[in-house]
Write an enzyme that holds these catalytic residues in place. Structure first.
Site, mmCIF file in Angstrom:
data_model
loop_
_atom_site.group_PDB
_atom_site.id
_atom_site.type_symbol
_atom_site.label_atom_id
_atom_site.label_comp_id
_atom_site.label_asym_id
_atom_site.label_seq_id
_atom_site.Cartn_x
_atom_site.Cartn_y
_atom_site.Cartn_z
ATOM 1 N N ASP A 40 4.578 -1.824 9.829
ATOM 2 C CA ASP A 40 5.113 -1.486 8.333
ATOM 3 C C ASP A 40 6.467 -2.140 8.088
ATOM 4 O O ASP A 40 7.416 -1.458 7.522
ATOM 5 C CB ASP A 40 5.150 -0.005 8.192
ATOM 6 C CG ASP A 40 3.908 0.655 8.632
ATOM 7 O OD1 ASP A 40 2.767 0.084 8.536
ATOM 8 O OD2 ASP A 40 4.116 1.802 9.055
ATOM 9 N N GLU B 173 -2.743 2.894 0.274
ATOM 10 C CA GLU B 173 -1.522 3.189 0.814
ATOM 11 C C GLU B 173 -0.768 2.148 0.900
ATOM 12 O O GLU B 173 -0.831 1.069 0.536
ATOM 13 C CB GLU B 173 -1.682 4.170 2.129
ATOM 14 C CG GLU B 173 -2.068 3.039 3.356
ATOM 15 C CD GLU B 173 -2.058 3.714 4.656
ATOM 16 O OE1 GLU B 173 -2.218 5.177 4.408
ATOM 17 O OE2 GLU B 173 -2.284 3.238 5.663
#
Length: 741
Positions: free
Chosen positions: A46, A223
């Site tokens: 991420d 997401e």
């Protein structure tokens, strides 16, 4: 425009002053290889990246252990790099003593997003559990620091507070990312599965939400939201599918765009991200090489104006950090982000790279951080009013002065610098001036013979804080932008046509008090306009195909025959079975035939009405590449709660377990055309299957690739299963095999 005397003086100095490292051009052949995080971390998921005001790049990652052998989760690790490709670990954002007081013991700190707001750095991150409700409730936290490496101070309260009972929404308050719009308003994007993606307005300082959330994407699909503004559009990047299923991970990035930061966002085909048949234009999906699960991105721009996607991936042959089925090892990857026909795509659609690639440009013909005690080489001897101190260039004269570069301006150029303005500061580019003007509160351009133009800066704009000024010059046009930190969210932007004949001069300009730093001039990157080729069917092999114009043709074999599948009216009608092949049940029928040798494409036209008003978990029908019940790839139109999507799923055994994951493709319709393109890797002999989908049979969107081991090729065929309540039947109009791909 420089006077004749100025130019002669500049040339004379250039003949006597050797170029220093800060003015030397970058090596155009500098190379790198993924994963770029390897020197510093085995996993760095991420990733969010920013260029600090010190001129270095900083990456922030999810709180996994960094190295094999480590088992303690980090508290948001930070890496640093001078060139975006060679990274070193710096520290963690928090210690156990400094982590947010409202975070529950043992809560994960995930998915950071880094920004620069009004003179300080602001970090957003997911806290998976808080002490504010009954537990199991995620929230978005924040922290501030004077520099990217800290020290970081957690905010006393969540930026987005938890929703009571949120555990039933599967941590829907996840994966934050901030954007500043052209009015200077701050927005925070967040969300995940079973909740959807949302955007909320933030306070001026970015530390708290100040309004209601707006849903921008339906639940069950996306997401990892991240937004940028480009060419008048706001682009929403978002990741789809499961991030972390080891060798079956099909996580990937899609995009939609809107004229407004709050949406509605639609994809290249005009399909909304809010619809049950959810839209999304692929940005990066796995391509059959080493990398799978390519997702959760941020975007950075190099010194040549080239955009790059920073994201994580999983090595399909080495997917776990320590023990099998533990922490997924997701190192940080970096690849060129192209914009083709107005849409972002990694390496023109080629996907994640392996092997040596051309590196980002991180220095230009001018590249100065003023980290010395004098103006230094590369610049015309200083006129009164300029001085270098404390690692930056100061202008202290009430009048206007120019500091001329000894380097010639490239014909097409990308210029960037940081400015902090008491009066006026900016550049002269071939005689055209681009200025941040405090008195008029505007971005001002003045083109010789065409006059001045002012574009207002937001009312909230703080001139005493650092901002980035960037200028692109290409083919007689100039575009100037003002941002907080070069993260694709300009607060003011302006485009001008330039004279046919321009000087090749470059100068810094200031009037009154001003500070300038991180000045760069580089040759503007050449954009890639042509996408990589996608599979194209060759000659139709009628002997391997079936038009379903009578009885079921020769060549078909069943795994668990289903007598309800019948050929009538020119189609194979097959009611979806209350059965499946995922996991250990293996009770669904599979209709198969032997594949041809070499490269080929199989295609079917599927009629399947999974009406959007009901929950139909996991009714589906489509194509399958099948080695056995525990080793297959299935391309199907499928219902996931109220979402309808094309899913390319993969089940395979790994380390004593079955794992299943999926790549999602673009939106289906009641009538959907599906393709599987098969090829054989010439080096390894592996079998590659790539999924394609169309809603008109003419225009095709191609998605990710799944790989099978070398050896006997999987058979190919059809499936219809996943549930029989409410009853729904698939109709396959044909099964066609085309030689070549």
């Amino acid at each position: 425009m420089a006077s004749f005397l100025d130019r002669v003086l500049a040339l004379a100095v250039a003949l006597t002053v050797a170029l220093s490292p800060v003015t030397a051009a970058a090596d155009p052949e500098q190379r790198y290889a993924n994963p770029v995080s390897a020197p510093a971390a085995d996993t760095f998921a991420d990733p969010a990246v920013i260029r600090g005001k010190d001129g270095l790049w900083y990456a922030f990652g999810t709180g996994d252990p960094l190295r094999r052998g480590e088992h303690d989760h980090r508290l948001l690790p930070i890496m640093r790099s001078a060139d975006l490709t060679r990274w070193e670990y710096v520290t963690d954002v928090f210690t156990q003593a400094s982590r947010p007081r409202w975070a529950a013991h043992g809560a994960g700190l995930w998915a950071p997003d880094i920004r620069y707001v009004d003179g300080r750095y602001l970090l957003y991150f997911t806290v998976t559990d808080t002490v504010l409700n009954e537990g199991g409730d995620a929230a978005v936290g924040g922290a501030t620091a004077p520099s990217p490496s800290g020290p970081w101070t957690a905010l006393d309260a969540p930026v987005v507070p938890p929703v009571p009972g949120d555990q039933g929404r599967f941590w829907s308050i996840l994966d934050p990312a901030m954007l500043t719009d052209t009015d200077g308003k701050r927005w925070l994007y967040y969300g995940s599965y079973y909740g959807g993606l949302f955007v909320v307005p933030l306070s001026e300082d970015g530390t708290r939400m100040i309004g209601a959330a707006t849903r921008i994407a339906i639940g069950d699909r996306y997401e990892g939201a991240y937004a940028v503004r480009k060419n008048g559009w706001y682009y929403l990047f978002a990741s789809s599918a499961n991030c972390c299923v080891g060798p079956a991970t099909g996580y990937s990035v899609f995009a939609g765009r809107s004229r407004f930061p709050t949406g509605p966002f639609v994809d290249r085909d005009g399909v909304s991200l809010l619809g049950s048949r959810t839209g999304g234009t692929p940005v990066v999906q796995q391509n059959g090489n080493r990398w799978i699960g390519t997702g959760h991105n941020s975007v950075v721009t190099d010194a040549a104006g080239q955009d790059w996607l920073v994201y994580h991936g999983i090595d399909r042959s080495d997917p776990y950090l320590n023990e099998p089925h533990g922490v997924n090892m997701r190192p940080m990857l970096l690849d060129r982000l192209d914009w083709i026909d107005g849409w972002p795509t990694v390496r023109a659609g080629a996907g994640a790279s392996t092997g040596r690639q051309r590196a980002p440009v991180t220095s230009g013909v001018v590249d100065d951080r003023f980290d010395r005690t004098a103006i230094g080489p590369g610049w015309q001897p200083s006129l009164p009013g300029w001085k270098v101190e404390s690692g930056l260039l100061r202008h202290v004269s009430p009048g206007q002065n120019k500091l001329w570069s000894l380097e010639s301006l490239p014909t097409n150029a990308f210029i960037e610098l940081d400015v902090r303005v008491g009066g006026v500061a900016g550049v002269s580019v071939g005689g055209t001036t681009v200025l941040v003007d405090r008195q008029s509160a505007a971005l001002v351009t003045d083109v010789p013979g065409r006059g001045a133009r002012r574009t207002p800066l937001p009312a909230s704009f703080r001139h005493e804080a650092w901002h980035s000024l960037t200028i692109r010059v290409r083919d007689g046009a100039l575009t100037a932008s003002v941002t907080d930190a070069r993260l694709g969210d300009p607060v003011s932007e302006q485009s001008r046509d330039l004279p046919h004949h321009m000087e090749d001069s470059f100068a810094l300009i200031a009037r009154g008090a001003a500070e300038l730093d991180n000045v760069s001039v580089a040759r503007l990157a050449q954009p890639v306009w042509r996408p990589e080729p996608t599979p194209r069917p060759g000659r139709l092999d009628r002997t391997a195909s079936d038009e379903f114009d009578g009885a079921l043709g020769d060549g078909w074999t069943w795994v668990r025959a289903d007598p309800s599948a019948t050929v009538r009216g020119g189609s194979l009608h097959w009611p979806a079975q209350a059965a499946d092949v995922v996991g250990n049940n293996n009770n669904a029928g599979v209709l198969l035939r032997d594949p041809p040798r070499g490269d080929y494409v199989v295609e079917t036209r599927l009629d399947l009405d999974l009406d959007e008003g009901t929950v139909r978990n996991f009714q589906q029908a489509g194509l399958i590449a099948y080695a056995n019940d525990d080793d297959f790839a299935r391309l199907s139109h499928v219902a996931i709660w109220n979402t309808r999507q094309v899913e390319f799923g993969r089940e395979l055994p790994h380390a004593g377990r079955l794992v299943y994951g999926q790549v999602t493709l673009t939106a289906p319709a009641t009538t959907t055309w599906l393709r599987l393109a098969h090829s054989v890797d010439p080096m390894s002999g592996e079998h590659r299957f790539r999924g394609g989908v169309s809603v008109d049979g003419v225009h095709w969107n191609w998605g990710g690739t799944w790989v099978f081991p070398a050896g006997v090729a999987p058979r190919v065929g059809l499936v219809a299963h996943g549930g029989d309540v409410p009853v729904v039947a698939a109709a396959f109009a044909y099964f066609r095999v085309y030689r070549g791909s």
